[in-house]
Design a protein around this motif. Structure first.
Motif, PDB file in Angstrom:
ATOM      1  N   GLY A  66       4.367 -10.768  -2.201  1.00 13.49           N
ATOM      2  CA  GLY A  66       3.916 -12.193  -1.743  1.00 13.49           C
ATOM      3  C   GLY A  66       2.494 -12.229  -1.794  1.00 13.49           C
ATOM      4  N   GLY A  67       1.476 -10.952  -2.191  1.00 13.13           N
ATOM      5  CA  GLY A  67       0.346 -11.301  -2.036  1.00 13.13           C
ATOM      6  C   GLY A  67      -0.442  -9.978  -1.266  1.00 13.13           C
ATOM      7  N   LEU A  68      -1.835 -10.364  -1.587  1.00 14.46           N
ATOM      8  CA  LEU A  68      -2.669  -9.174  -0.866  1.00 14.46           C
ATOM      9  C   LEU A  68      -2.993  -9.546   0.375  1.00 14.46           C
ATOM     10  CD1 LEU A  68      -5.601  -8.857  -3.660  1.00 14.46           C
ATOM     11  CD2 LEU A  68      -3.961  -6.780  -2.559  1.00 14.46           C
ATOM     12  N   TYR A  69      -2.986 -10.738   0.976  1.00 16.22           N
ATOM     13  CA  TYR A  69      -3.158 -10.906   2.182  1.00 16.22           C
ATOM     14  C   TYR A  69      -2.327 -10.061   3.261  1.00 16.22           C
ATOM     15  CZ  TYR A  69      -4.087 -12.825   6.800  1.00 16.22           C
ATOM     16  OH  TYR A  69      -4.346 -12.931   8.445  1.00 16.22           O
ATOM     17  N   LEU A  70      -1.096 -10.299   3.067  1.00 13.60           N
ATOM     18  CA  LEU A  70      -0.192  -9.423   4.045  1.00 13.60           C
ATOM     19  C   LEU A  70      -0.745  -7.836   4.017  1.00 13.60           C
ATOM     20  CD1 LEU A  70       2.006  -9.195   6.153  1.00 13.60           C
ATOM     21  CD2 LEU A  70       3.654  -9.429   4.136  1.00 13.60           C
ATOM     22  N   ALA A  71      -0.636  -7.321   2.773  1.00 16.17           N
ATOM     23  CA  ALA A  71      -0.920  -6.066   2.507  1.00 16.17           C
ATOM     24  C   ALA A  71      -2.213  -5.558   3.390  1.00 16.17           C
ATOM     25  CB  ALA A  71      -0.793  -5.654   1.004  1.00 16.17           C
ATOM     26  N   ARG A  72      -3.177  -6.208   3.010  1.00  9.18           N
ATOM     27  CA  ARG A  72      -4.408  -6.085   3.546  1.00  9.18           C
ATOM     28  C   ARG A  72      -4.446  -6.065   5.099  1.00  9.18           C
ATOM     29  NH1 ARG A  72      -8.814  -8.873  -0.351  1.00  9.18           N
ATOM     30  NH2 ARG A  72      -7.532 -10.928   0.422  1.00  9.18           N
ATOM     31  N   GLN A  73      -3.712  -6.984   5.617  1.00 11.06           N
ATOM     32  CA  GLN A  73      -3.562  -7.038   7.157  1.00 11.06           C
ATOM     33  C   GLN A  73      -2.873  -5.605   7.509  1.00 11.06           C
ATOM     34  OE1 GLN A  73      -0.619 -10.000   8.941  1.00 11.06           O
ATOM     35  NE2 GLN A  73      -2.268 -10.822   9.924  1.00 11.06           N
ATOM     36  N   ILE A  74      -1.936  -5.334   7.191  1.00 15.20           N
ATOM     37  CA  ILE A  74      -1.151  -4.147   7.291  1.00 15.20           C
ATOM     38  C   ILE A  74      -2.094  -3.058   7.366  1.00 15.20           C
ATOM     39  CG2 ILE A  74       0.576  -2.646   6.826  1.00 15.20           C
ATOM     40  CD1 ILE A  74       2.313  -4.957   5.890  1.00 15.20           C
ATOM     41  N   GLY A  90      -5.937  -1.330  -9.438  1.00 13.33           N
ATOM     42  CA  GLY A  90      -6.781  -1.673 -10.385  1.00 13.33           C
ATOM     43  C   GLY A  90      -7.673  -2.717 -10.175  1.00 13.33           C
ATOM     44  N   ARG A  91      -7.753  -3.163  -8.923  1.00 14.64           N
ATOM     45  CA  ARG A  91      -8.639  -4.384  -8.650  1.00 14.64           C
ATOM     46  C   ARG A  91      -9.512  -3.723  -7.417  1.00 14.64           C
ATOM     47  NH1 ARG A  91      -4.056  -8.877  -6.737  1.00 14.64           N
ATOM     48  NH2 ARG A  91      -2.613  -7.413  -6.058  1.00 14.64           N
ATOM     49  N   GLN A 115     -10.113   4.701   1.789  1.00  9.53           N
ATOM     50  CA  GLN A 115     -10.845   5.234   0.590  1.00  9.53           C
ATOM     51  C   GLN A 115     -10.081   4.424  -0.616  1.00  9.53           C
ATOM     52  OE1 GLN A 115     -10.238   9.425  -0.204  1.00  9.53           O
ATOM     53  NE2 GLN A 115     -10.602  10.079   1.936  1.00  9.53           N
ATOM     54  N   ILE A 116     -10.877   3.844  -1.433  1.00 13.74           N
ATOM     55  CA  ILE A 116     -10.412   3.113  -2.576  1.00 13.74           C
ATOM     56  C   ILE A 116     -10.539   3.917  -4.000  1.00 13.74           C
ATOM     57  CG2 ILE A 116     -10.406   0.885  -3.847  1.00 13.74           C
ATOM     58  CD1 ILE A 116     -10.398   0.668  -0.744  1.00 13.74           C
ATOM     59  N   ARG A 117      -9.242   4.095  -4.676  1.00 11.71           N
ATOM     60  CA  ARG A 117      -9.266   4.919  -5.599  1.00 11.71           C
ATOM     61  C   ARG A 117      -8.411   4.341  -6.834  1.00 11.71           C
ATOM     62  NH1 ARG A 117      -8.075  11.202  -4.188  1.00 11.71           N
ATOM     63  NH2 ARG A 117      -9.069  11.263  -2.093  1.00 11.71           N
ATOM     64  N   ILE A 136      -1.509   3.245  -0.136  1.00  9.22           N
ATOM     65  CA  ILE A 136      -1.054   1.759  -0.881  1.00  9.22           C
ATOM     66  C   ILE A 136      -1.167   1.731  -2.273  1.00  9.22           C
ATOM     67  CG2 ILE A 136      -2.041  -0.374  -0.775  1.00  9.22           C
ATOM     68  CD1 ILE A 136      -3.291  -0.104   2.133  1.00  9.22           C
ATOM     69  N   HIS A 137      -0.102   1.484  -2.871  1.00 13.50           N
ATOM     70  CA  HIS A 137      -0.128   1.516  -4.420  1.00 13.50           C
ATOM     71  C   HIS A 137      -0.082   0.118  -4.720  1.00 13.50           C
ATOM     72  CE1 HIS A 137       2.187   3.329  -8.042  1.00 13.50           C
ATOM     73  NE2 HIS A 137       1.134   2.308  -8.520  1.00 13.50           N
ATOM     74  N   ASP A 138      -1.322  -0.219  -5.118  1.00 13.79           N
ATOM     75  CA  ASP A 138      -1.429  -1.793  -5.717  1.00 13.79           C
ATOM     76  C   ASP A 138      -1.348  -1.713  -7.052  1.00 13.79           C
ATOM     77  OD1 ASP A 138      -2.071  -4.454  -5.983  1.00 13.79           O
ATOM     78  OD2 ASP A 138      -4.099  -4.041  -5.646  1.00 13.79           O
ATOM     79  N   GLY A 139      -0.162  -1.345  -7.740  1.00 16.26           N
ATOM     80  CA  GLY A 139      -0.195  -1.217  -9.236  1.00 16.26           C
ATOM     81  C   GLY A 139       0.563  -2.297 -10.117  1.00 16.26           C
ATOM     82  N   GLY A 140       0.666  -3.415  -9.600  1.00 11.35           N
ATOM     83  CA  GLY A 140       1.084  -4.594 -10.147  1.00 11.35           C
ATOM     84  C   GLY A 140       2.918  -4.648  -9.828  1.00 11.35           C
ATOM     85  N   ALA A 141       3.570  -5.435 -10.664  1.00 13.87           N
ATOM     86  CA  ALA A 141       4.941  -5.885 -10.262  1.00 13.87           C
ATOM     87  C   ALA A 141       5.983  -4.743 -10.599  1.00 13.87           C
ATOM     88  CB  ALA A 141       5.344  -6.985 -11.020  1.00 13.87           C
TER      89      ALA A 141
END
Length: 244
Positions: A66-74, A90-91, A115-117, A136-141
């Motif tokens: 659903g988006g970045l907000y919830l993930a960053r809140q967690i 990647g962002r 840490q941001i990698r 946290i794996h923020d790697g697309g859909a």
């Protein structure tokens, strides 16, 4: 009582590791539940706080859709419970708020809670009950399986901007112990129904959630919640919302 918390660096003995003080503002951003690794993730129909164990004494996978907000809140709330957070993305600019929220030590060094990698394989630090780890794996859909959880007190969270048909074939969705879903368009809600064996009323509910609504999905668990925040968290992340 002091409102700071001392933390040891994962992978080092407690005796040898330097200590860092978590700023009180970081602790003020959340209201964690009493159990280790637990945190408040929202409120129920009567406004009662609802929590879950994000970090557990076994390797754990979880998914947010659903988006970045919830993930960053967690992520922010995990930091406040004493967890280390590593974001592979990647962002990186979108996640800088975590480093800013961690603050600095008295001598001006960045508190290394976050840490941001880049999205390349790496060996994560050892996780323990006293130093749990959220990767946290923020790697697309359709993320690759780069950082599977391998040890106790390590959770890998896959951040999905939307549901892709190929997600049903991968381990991230099929083996996740915890899934947090925000509002989905009808075609993606139908896909969620096929992946997680949902009933028609549940599929329909996914299409009508409010911007501050979500569903917690787990083993024999289907719990609609309202996402909640407070003043300090809003200063860091902005208002509760779907997407980003």
């Amino acid at each position: 009582m002091s409102r700071t918390r001392t933390l040891d660096i994962p992978g080092h003995s407690r005796r040898a590791a330097p200590e860092f003080l978590v700023p009180p503002e970081t602790l003020d951003a959340v209201s964690p539940s009493g159990d280790r690794g637990g945190m408040i993730i929202g409120s129920g129909p009567q406004g009662e706080p609802l929590g879950t164990s994000i970090l557990r004494p076994q390797p754990t996978r979880m998914v947010t859709v659903g988006g970045l907000y919830l993930a960053r809140q967690i992520a922010l709330r995990a930091m406040a419970t004493g967890a280390w957070v590593i974001v592979a993305t990647g962002r990186p600019t979108a996640w800088k708020v975590l480093e800013q929220a961690a603050g600095e030590t008295a001598d001006g060094r960045q508190v290394p809670l976050a840490q941001i990698r880049r999205l390349t394989p790496f060996d994560p630090p050892r996780s323990t009950e006293d130093a749990p780890l959220l990767v946290i794996h923020d790697g697309g859909a359709v993320p690759q399986e780069l950082f599977p959880p391998r040890s106790a007190w390590q959770t890998t969270m896959y951040v999905l901007p939307y549901l892709h048909p190929q997600m049903g074939n991968g381990p991230a969705a099929n083996t996740a112990e915890l899934v947090l879903l925000q509002r989905l368009p009808p075609n993606q809600a139908q896909l969620a129904g096929r992946i997680w064996y949902l009933q028609p009323p549940q599929i329909q509910q996914l299409t009508t959630l409010a911007d501050d609504g979500a569903v917690v999905l787990g083993n024999m668990v289907w719990t609609p919640i309202q996402l909640v925040t407070n003043k300090r968290e809003q200063e860091i992340l902005g208002p509760v919302r779907r997407g980003d």
